[in-house]
Write a protein that holds these residues in place. Structure first.
Motif, PDB file in Angstrom:
ATOM      1  N   LEU A  42       0.538  -1.400  -0.037  1.00  4.56           N
ATOM      2  CA  LEU A  42      -0.328  -0.021   0.284  1.00  4.56           C
ATOM      3  C   LEU A  42       0.803   1.085  -0.331  1.00  4.56           C
ATOM      4  CD1 LEU A  42      -2.869  -1.613   2.388  1.00  4.56           C
ATOM      5  CD2 LEU A  42      -3.232  -1.449   0.286  1.00  4.56           C
ATOM      6  N   THR A  43      -0.018   2.518  -0.396  1.00  8.12           N
ATOM      7  CA  THR A  43       0.908   3.623  -0.880  1.00  8.12           C
ATOM      8  C   THR A  43       1.008   4.222   0.094  1.00  8.12           C
ATOM      9  OG1 THR A  43      -0.749   4.525  -2.317  1.00  8.12           O
ATOM     10  CG2 THR A  43       1.391   3.600  -3.115  1.00  8.12           C
ATOM     11  N   ASP A  44       0.255   4.164   1.391  1.00 10.59           N
ATOM     12  CA  ASP A  44       0.503   5.362   2.085  1.00 10.59           C
ATOM     13  C   ASP A  44       0.946   5.329   3.658  1.00 10.59           C
ATOM     14  OD1 ASP A  44      -3.317   3.580   4.343  1.00 10.59           O
ATOM     15  OD2 ASP A  44      -0.541   3.313   3.498  1.00 10.59           O
ATOM     16  N   GLN A  45       0.731   6.388   4.112  1.00 13.33           N
ATOM     17  CA  GLN A  45       1.583   6.689   5.583  1.00 13.33           C
ATOM     18  C   GLN A  45       2.193   4.973   6.695  1.00 13.33           C
ATOM     19  OE1 GLN A  45       2.563   9.675   8.370  1.00 13.33           O
ATOM     20  NE2 GLN A  45       3.629  10.578   6.146  1.00 13.33           N
ATOM     21  N   LEU A  46       0.758   4.885   6.600  1.00 13.65           N
ATOM     22  CA  LEU A  46       0.034   3.956   7.413  1.00 13.65           C
ATOM     23  C   LEU A  46       0.755   2.444   7.498  1.00 13.65           C
ATOM     24  CD1 LEU A  46      -1.629   3.735  10.107  1.00 13.65           C
ATOM     25  CD2 LEU A  46      -3.679   2.923   9.108  1.00 13.65           C
ATOM     26  N   PHE A  47       0.939   2.224   6.146  1.00 10.33           N
ATOM     27  CA  PHE A  47       1.305   0.740   5.695  1.00 10.33           C
ATOM     28  C   PHE A  47       3.142   0.848   6.216  1.00 10.33           C
ATOM     29  CE2 PHE A  47       1.485  -3.562   3.674  1.00 10.33           C
ATOM     30  CZ  PHE A  47       2.659  -3.167   2.823  1.00 10.33           C
ATOM     31  N   PHE A  48       3.997   2.188   5.698  1.00 10.69           N
ATOM     32  CA  PHE A  48       5.301   2.139   5.531  1.00 10.69           C
ATOM     33  C   PHE A  48       5.319   1.993   7.064  1.00 10.69           C
ATOM     34  CE2 PHE A  48       9.547   2.719   5.181  1.00 10.69           C
ATOM     35  CZ  PHE A  48       9.956   3.909   5.748  1.00 10.69           C
ATOM     36  N   ASN A 471      -3.472   0.114  -3.101  1.00  8.39           N
ATOM     37  CA  ASN A 471      -2.995  -0.856  -3.475  1.00  8.39           C
ATOM     38  C   ASN A 471      -2.692  -0.701  -5.495  1.00  8.39           C
ATOM     39  OD1 ASN A 471      -2.424  -3.444  -5.018  1.00  8.39           O
ATOM     40  ND2 ASN A 471      -2.650  -3.804  -3.036  1.00  8.39           N
ATOM     41  N   MET A 472      -1.962  -0.282  -5.732  1.00 12.02           N
ATOM     42  CA  MET A 472      -1.844   0.617  -6.724  1.00 12.02           C
ATOM     43  C   MET A 472      -1.845  -0.769  -8.185  1.00 12.02           C
ATOM     44  SD  MET A 472       2.250   1.855  -7.111  1.00 12.02           S
ATOM     45  CE  MET A 472       3.118  -0.148  -6.881  1.00 12.02           C
TER      46      MET A 472
ATOM     47  N   ASP B 443      -3.429  12.743  11.920  1.00 16.44           N
ATOM     48  CA  ASP B 443      -4.098  12.859   9.985  1.00 16.44           C
ATOM     49  C   ASP B 443      -5.387  13.120  10.060  1.00 16.44           C
ATOM     50  OD1 ASP B 443      -4.444  10.608   7.155  1.00 16.44           O
ATOM     51  OD2 ASP B 443      -4.708  12.490   7.406  1.00 16.44           O
ATOM     52  N   PRO B 444      -6.188  13.708  10.611  1.00 18.66           N
ATOM     53  CA  PRO B 444      -7.814  13.864  10.684  1.00 18.66           C
ATOM     54  C   PRO B 444      -8.272  12.208  10.006  1.00 18.66           C
ATOM     55  CG  PRO B 444      -7.640  15.467   9.457  1.00 18.66           C
ATOM     56  CD  PRO B 444      -5.797  14.973   9.483  1.00 18.66           C
ATOM     57  N   GLU B 445      -7.528  12.438   8.725  1.00 18.09           N
ATOM     58  CA  GLU B 445      -8.327  11.018   7.732  1.00 18.09           C
ATOM     59  C   GLU B 445      -7.755   9.968   8.340  1.00 18.09           C
ATOM     60  OE1 GLU B 445      -8.750  14.062   3.335  1.00 18.09           O
ATOM     61  OE2 GLU B 445      -6.602  13.262   4.254  1.00 18.09           O
ATOM     62  N   PHE B 446      -7.243   9.823   9.305  1.00 20.85           N
ATOM     63  CA  PHE B 446      -6.414   8.170  10.182  1.00 20.85           C
ATOM     64  C   PHE B 446      -7.714   7.318   9.983  1.00 20.85           C
ATOM     65  CE2 PHE B 446      -4.177   5.876  12.203  1.00 20.85           C
ATOM     66  CZ  PHE B 446      -4.921   5.495  13.576  1.00 20.85           C
ATOM     67  N   TYR B 447      -9.002   8.065  10.404  1.00 21.64           N
ATOM     68  CA  TYR B 447     -10.386   6.515  11.104  1.00 21.64           C
ATOM     69  C   TYR B 447     -10.916   6.436   9.530  1.00 21.64           C
ATOM     70  CZ  TYR B 447      -9.702   7.759  15.684  1.00 21.64           C
ATOM     71  OH  TYR B 447      -9.335   8.714  17.365  1.00 21.64           O
TER      72      TYR B 447
END
Lengths: 646, 514
Positions: A42-48, A471-472, B443-447
């Motif tokens: 996944l390309t987002d920060q949370l995944f990283f 996901n790309m 990040d307010p879009e976190f949820y």
């Protein structure tokens, strides 16, 4: 001559890379790795963020990025070979730097390639092990270049690089790096302090993972030292074996041999291995400009005089040896049956029912999951009752549903099966269970989007859609399904979703057996033919012919003559056992089948009740009949316990 | 020359800023509240909370928000995405100045014509009372039998720092749960470990230990837990838990075939119980009164059939218990399930002893999957209870008071109906709760993309003391056995267990492979 030899070597390296690519693509099929391991990037920060908190996490992150392309057979194969090839090139370069010789290039490269492809034959192999090794090789090469450019740094640079590499690629990569650079340093060490640094570096590399475990990273101890993560769900369990250990050992071994090779030269003292090049006095022929540029580059170590002996024959011997070795290794360990079982599951997950059936029918060995997928494929093509006994149903009705014990190999298949049946809440239950193991699995995300669209929970559907949107590889799917969020009335107009809504059992109730679930499904939608087929097939596989007959009688909407083969045969057997001839308006079986049954009875008569002895005689003509199943294959008769695969 | 450039730069910057402000000042008013997410409008906020970042969910080419206290020193944020990410130090300064007063949030959106529109100003109150500065919770996927990655975490509520108290990937992916603290004090902590490396981790008086609370005379390991205010005793329920899956609204029902209460003396390493709290009924979820002189708990009749197990209605009970003298009083019913026709769960007295908050649902006690679960407040002086106004249409369940009793946190699925998030509410001296707001994120879009549940939110007054490394190392050791109180009627307990069909070598409740 040497030019020809070198070009030939390079050509051969390219050729074996192509062969490796072909083998990976058409024999191993990396898309099966992708499927089994549910790779998701996944390309987002949370995944990283999930990868930065432990040693080796960055390598794992890179691996997830690369391995997602295994979804595409050709590209995935190319990437696997490329990663191996880069390691091979690094090894060649390092050996050349030490020995000045390039005569071993082919062997060096080929062995790395062979083992890199070989480990891929295990579909549980985690690709991050390859990336970690690649990073380690890269760091060794960088170290070699660094001490060439900045010789004052010497071994001390190794400490910093070791620490950085450990964070990026983990303890096993660190071990490879340390062994390699210690060996390199042995070659060039000239002062006492250089020698003292070596055991200190070894100690440092040994202690660093432990200290990191103790004070820095909240992980378990094996993780900081081992090549692969120590714990994973059973469904993904992978134990590093001799193939992987050998792959990890190759680079240090090459360097060791190179160093030993150099030590055999008594006329070349270690102290004379200086950084500057000895400039050639000979005029350089025009055709050799490239070669002269290479010799002008500053090698870290001495450049040996090149042998002028013809090498083509020797090269041929090496090629043949590698080919023979590859054939022996791969043939002895690659299990085509195992691969095909995964193919069955893969096709089943993708709804390629014809391929499921064809592949299963080509498998000789019984497997409960294969049995299950076969039944599922038949059910989805409306042929369950007709063809169920084309596969030996050794598990009986347990081969129809796997939602008993909750082990890690079960949730995926249950999620799919209940979705196919239209029991959406049940599918949701299993999908969430599966998601505990594969939180970012695109397959599960897609299922969750579908489930929540059907259940009118659009906000939640959107949440999973957004996550899948990171996901790309699934942008098209996401775009296609976003329209359902933007205009929810489209869900009811979609044939698949509207049908599933009609199938969902109504009310709040609990069901503990799949039989109860099937009854609920039929009750909710009497047109749910798949549920009915499963129910009656379950009855006959359990030998419960009374229930089978009464279910058939009570649901005349499903009766179409001629009856499907297994039901026809079961009805005949029921009639025979119950000793009652069917009434004129009763459910009737075919006369042809009845004649076959008479033939079956005649065949068994000489054996009395000895069904074991009769099996051989019966199998050829009646092996796929219900009668043969009920007397020779049913678990009620055989008393076998079917073990589920891990 | 450089000086001149500097002057020009500052001048340009000043013009730009003032023109931006000037733009906003000439905006067209819109007579409605702006759509923002999360909904941080009309709430009471703690003076020490992290910035309440939000995203503007209006149509527009550009967005802005201006936050002021007493009209002074506004914090202005402007961007095209509408994501309002407030500078943390400016925010805390603002809240400091606004303690006990209001803060205003003006929200703007630029329309297609390039004109700014200003929505109705959001007014939030800043309370005088601070909230406990940390929140502990378990993060867990939506799963029922299986688990893989989970952990117990603590979040600093004054900023966005989150750290692991324990992460299960460091302990062979085993299950950890039931974190609990004495009086919101991180110096006294309890964590259960299930399955592999099972046991109960207790931290008190600066020391960590791991015990096995299962004894020969008790039903199971300790489950639901509550610390005595004195910090020397812990009440647990012991349960034989099972679960069923349903279609439709309630996906999963957790229930007990049997359950009793025990009390563990931390110093003496001893478990005690009483026939009064180990009856044929199912006693569960014990919690100490504010003065520590009694226990509240819930109780349902014994199981006779499937219906009685899964559709049980629990009453709220009360029993005096002197921990020093080890003397139990008589149990009495506080809220009868028969009278209400509903089921009480998660009773929690307020720190001042005036109120008791609980969750009520149609049946059962494990209400996180019950959409009808709501929070109720019992006035302990009058005996009257009422449904709280903080509730939503969806699950509102587990809750925890702050140390001062002026705040509480509770679990709610109101954002999407699936994932549990922690919500905070101010509880004033008159027993009124303010509109709840969700745990703020950087990040307010976190949820929108976070797919784990916040489980068992517990307010604590500081960071947990033992390091995650020490907790990890302890979990990997063997649990020490505990003693059983010799004064308890063992014959009774043996007979009691026999009736519950419990055998000495029964397996723990949750042994599913992960």
């Amino acid at each position: 001559m040497q030019l020809i030899s070198r070009n030939l070597t390079n050509l051969l390296l390219l050729l074996i890379s192509l062969v490796a690519w072909w083998f990976t693509a058409f024999v191993i099929h990396p898309e099966l790795h992708y499927y089994l391991q549910q790779t998701a990037f996944l390309t987002d920060q949370l995944f990283f963020k999930g990868f930065v908190g432990y040693p080796g996490g960055i390598a794992d992150y890179i691996s997830e990025f690369v391995a997602q392309f295994f979804h595409f057979n050709a590209l995935g194969s190319l990437l696997i070979v490329l990663v191996a090839a880069i390691q091979g090139i690094i090894a060649i370069n390092l050996v050349k730097r030490i020995t000045g010789k390039s005569g071993f290039n082919f062997i060096i490269f080929a062995l790395i390639l062979l083992f890199s492809v070989w480990v891929q034959c295990d579909y549980h192999f985690r690709f991050y092990a390859a990336i970690r090794l690649l990073l380690s090789s890269g760091f060794v090469w960088f170290f070699a270049v660094l001490i060439q450019k900045l010789p004052r740094l010497k071994i001390y640079a190794g400490f910093l690089l070791a620490a950085f590499l450990f964070y990026l690629a983990g303890g096993a990569a660190l071990l490879v790096f340390t062994a390699a650079i210690i060996l390199i340093q042995i070659r060039v060490a000239d002062k006492k302090s250089d020698w003292i640094a070596l055991p200190v570096l070894a100690l440092f590399s040994g202690a660093l993972p432990y200290l990191a475990y103790k004070y820095l990273f909240l992980v378990d101890l094996p993780l900081v030292y081992s090549i692969t993560h120590s714990k994973s769900p059973v469904i993904l369990y992978y134990a590093a074996d001799y193939k992987l250990y050998t792959l990890y050992s190759l680079l240090p071994v090459y360097i060791l041999f190179s160093v030993l090779y150099q030590f055999k030269k008594p006329d070349v003292k270690a102290s004379s291995l200086i950084v500057e090049t000895k400039k050639e006095n000979k005029p350089i022929p025009k055709t050799d400009k490239k070669n002269s540029e290479k010799t002008d580059k500053k090698p870290v170590f001495t450049a040996e005089k090149k042998s002028r002996n013809p090498q083509i024959v020797w090269l041929s011997v090496k090629v043949v040896a590698i080919l023979v070795l590859a054939v022996i290794c791969l043939k002895s360990t690659f299990d085509k049956k195992d691969r095909d079982k995964i193919f069955v599951s893969f096709y089943g997950a993708n709804g390629d029912w014809a391929k499921v059936i064809n592949t299963v029918e080509g498998l000789k060995e019984y497997d409960i999951f294969t049995n299950f997928e076969y039944n599922k494929a038949l059910a989805n093509t409306g042929k369950l009752a007709e063809n169920i006994l084309n596969y030996p149903q050794l598990a009986g009705s347990q081969g129809l549903f796997l939602d008993g014990a909750v082990t890690s190999d079960v949730p995926f298949v249950c999620s799919d099966q209940f979705y196919d049946l239209g029991f959406i809440y049940e599918s949701q239950h299993w999908t969430f269970e599966a998601q505990t193991i594969f939180p970012n699995s695109p397959r599960l995300m897609k299922r969750l989007v579908q489930i929540h669209l059907i259940n009118r929970q659009y906000k939640i559907a959107e949440k999973f859609l957004n996550r899948l949107g990171e996901n790309m590889l699934y942008q098209d799917w996401v775009s296609k399904h976003r329209k359902f969020i933007q205009d929810t009335s489209l869900v009811a107009k979609d044939p698949e979703f509207s049908w599933k809504r009609k199938c969902e059992p109504i009310g709040s109730f609990t069901t503990s057996t799949y039989i109860q679930k099937l009854y609920k499904l039929i009750q909710a939608n009497p047109a749910n033919k798949m549920a009915f087929e499963y129910l009656l097939c379950s009855n006959i596989l359990d030998g419960d012919l009374g229930t089978f007959e009464s279910s058939l009688r009570e649901n005349p909407q499903y009766i179409k003559y001629p009856l499907p083969r297994s039901w026809d045969e079961a009805l005949i057997l029921y009639s025979y056992v119950a000793r009652k001839a069917p009434a004129a308006d009763d459910i009737r079986f075919t006369k042809e089948r009845q004649a076959q049954f008479i033939s079956f009875i005649k065949t068994i008569k000489p054996f009395g009740n000895d069904w074991q002895s009769a099996r051989q005689s019966l199998r050829k003509e009646f092996g796929t009949s219900y009668w043969y199943y009920s007397k020779c294959l049913s678990p009620k008769v055989t008393k076998v316990q079917i073990k589920q695969q891990k | 020359m450089i000086g001149k450039i500097h002057i020009y730069f500052v001048a340009i910057l000043t013009v730009l800023i003032s023109s931006c402000s000037a733009d906003l000042n000439t905006s067209t008013p819109v007579d409605r509240w702006p759509a923002i997410f999360p909904d941080y409008s009309g709430i009471v906020i703690p003076p020490n909370i992290a910035p309440l970042n939000f995203v503007i969910k209006e149509k527009g080419k550009d967005f802005a928000a201006r936050i002021t206290a007493n009209g002074e020193n506004p914090i202005t944020i402007k961007n095209k995405r509408g994501v309002i990410d407030i500078d943390i130090s400016k925010w805390h300064d603002l809240l400091k100045k606004a303690k006990g007063k209001d803060i205003n949030i003006e929200v703007y959106a630029k329309d297609d014509n390039g004109k700014w529109q200003k929505f109705k100003t959001i007014v939030n109150q800043v309370a005088n009372d601070e909230i406990d500065n940390h929140l502990a919770y378990r993060l867990i996927n939506t799963g029922y039998v299986m688990w893989s990655a989970l952990g117990i975490y603590q979040r600093n509520l004054e900023n966005f720092d989150e750290s692991a108290i324990i992460d299960n990937k460091s302990i062979d992916n085993t299950c950890v749960n039931c974190h609990s603290f004495s009086n919101n004090n991180p110096k006294s902590m309890n964590i259960h470990v299930r399955s592999t490396h099972g046991g109960t981790v207790i931290y008190t008086d600066g020391k960590l230990k791991k015990v096995n609370l299962k004894t020969k005379y008790t039903l199971a390991q300790g489950a639901y837990v509550n610390w005595h205010p004195g910090g020397k005793h812990i009440a647990y329920s012991v349960n034989t838990i099972s679960q069923r899956f349903f279609s439709k609204n309630i996906r999963q029902e957790v229930s007990d075939a049997a359950s009793d209460l025990i009390v563990y003396d931390v110093e003496k390493n001893r478990v005690t119980t009483s026939p009064k709290v180990s009856t044929n009924s199912r006693e569960n979820l014990p919690v100490w009164s504010a003065d520590g002189k009694s226990l509240y708990y819930i109780s349902a009749p014994e199981v006779t059939d499937y219906e009685s197990q899964y559709n049980a209605k629990f009453s709220l009970m009360h029993i005096p218990y002197d921990v020093e003298k080890n003397v139990w009083g008589q149990a009495d019913t506080v809220i009868s399930a028969k009278k209400t026709g509903k089921s009480v769960t998660f009773p929690k007295p307020s720190p001042d002893g005036k109120y008791l908050m609980f969750t009520m649902s149609d049946h059962g006690y494990f209400t996180i999957h019950h959409p009808d679960a709501d929070l109720y407040l019992l006035d302990l002086q009058t005996g009257q209870f009422e449904r709280m106004e903080v509730n939503s249409e969806l699950t509102d369940s587990y809750h925890c008071w702050s140390n001062s009793g002026r705040w509480f946190v509770f679990s709610s699925k109101r954002l999407d109906g699936l994932y549990t998030r922690p919500f905070f509410s101010y509880f004033d001296k008159n027993g009124k709760a303010s509109k709840p707001f969700v745990l703020p994120q950087k990040d307010p879009e976190f949820y929108d993309s976070f797919l784990k549940n916040y489980n068992i939110p517990e307010l604590i007054t500081g960071a947990v003391e033992p390091s995650a490394f020490d907790i990890r190392d302890l979990i990997m050791t063997e649990a020490q056995p505990v003693d059983f109180d010799p004064s308890v009627d063992k014959a009774y307990m043996e007979e009691h267990l026999r009736k519950k069909n419990v055998v000495q070598n029964q397996k723990p409740a949750m042994t599913e492979e992960h």
